[in-house]
Design a protein around this motif. Structure first.
Motif, mmCIF file in Angstrom:
data_model
loop_
_atom_site.group_PDB
_atom_site.id
_atom_site.type_symbol
_atom_site.label_atom_id
_atom_site.label_comp_id
_atom_site.label_asym_id
_atom_site.label_seq_id
_atom_site.Cartn_x
_atom_site.Cartn_y
_atom_site.Cartn_z
ATOM 1 N N UNK A 5 0.836 -1.198 0.000
ATOM 2 C CA UNK A 5 0.000 0.000 0.000
ATOM 3 C C UNK A 5 0.870 1.247 0.000
ATOM 4 N N UNK A 6 1.919 1.251 0.817
ATOM 5 C CA UNK A 6 2.802 2.421 0.846
ATOM 6 C C UNK A 6 3.595 2.543 -0.451
ATOM 7 N N UNK A 7 3.955 1.424 -1.054
ATOM 8 C CA UNK A 7 4.658 1.478 -2.335
ATOM 9 C C UNK A 7 3.774 2.077 -3.418
ATOM 10 N N UNK A 8 2.516 1.722 -3.407
ATOM 11 C CA UNK A 8 1.581 2.282 -4.387
ATOM 12 C C UNK A 8 1.384 3.775 -4.132
ATOM 13 N N UNK A 9 1.273 4.176 -2.867
ATOM 14 C CA UNK A 9 1.114 5.596 -2.556
ATOM 15 C C UNK A 9 2.341 6.403 -2.968
ATOM 16 N N UNK A 10 3.538 5.824 -2.790
ATOM 17 C CA UNK A 10 4.753 6.505 -3.244
ATOM 18 C C UNK A 10 4.784 6.638 -4.760
ATOM 19 N N UNK A 11 4.337 5.618 -5.458
ATOM 20 C CA UNK A 11 4.270 5.694 -6.927
ATOM 21 C C UNK A 11 3.289 6.766 -7.369
ATOM 22 N N UNK A 12 2.157 6.826 -6.699
ATOM 23 C CA UNK A 12 1.161 7.838 -7.052
ATOM 24 C C UNK A 12 1.711 9.241 -6.801
ATOM 25 N N UNK A 13 2.374 9.429 -5.665
ATOM 26 C CA UNK A 13 2.966 10.734 -5.353
ATOM 27 C C UNK A 13 4.037 11.105 -6.369
ATOM 28 N N UNK A 14 4.852 10.132 -6.755
ATOM 29 C CA UNK A 14 5.882 10.389 -7.756
ATOM 30 C C UNK A 14 5.251 10.775 -9.083
ATOM 31 N N UNK A 15 4.236 10.039 -9.483
ATOM 32 C CA UNK A 15 3.602 10.300 -10.774
ATOM 33 C C UNK A 15 2.910 11.665 -10.789
#
Length: 101
Positions: free
Chosen positions: A10-20
């Protein structure tokens, strides 16, 4: 190979979303600044350069948004997006300095 727990994924997905979202925004902001300054320096009317830069940045944002999800190295994506945006904004500021002077 490490297993992903639900909180880790979940945190990995949130980091990807923030990066994108955020990294893509910074990158496109720098692109628009450089495009407007460069096109204006080449003789295009300011508002025409502004609109063309925004249209191209929309396509660029879609590209870097998708790229942020498929790149395997997230810190490198941040460096590329935020660093590239900052570099383009600095280049635009430098170019604008010569246009005004």
């Amino acid at each position: 190979m490490a297993t992903l727990t639900p909180s880790t994924s979940r945190s990995a997905v949130l980091l990807r979303i923030a990066t994108a979202v955020l990294g893509g925004y910074v990158f496109c902001w720098g692109f628009i600044a450089l495009a407007v300054a460069g096109l204006y320096a080449l003789g295009m009317a300011f508002h025409d350069a502004e609109h063309l830069g925004a249209i191209l940045a929309f396509l660029l944002y879609l590209t870097v948004f998708c790229w942020a999800f498929v790149t395997p190295n997230l810190p490198r994506a941040w460096i590329a997006l935020a660093g590239g945006g900052a570099a383009m904004a600095a280049a635009a500021s430098w170019l604008q300095h010569f246009l005004v002077a």
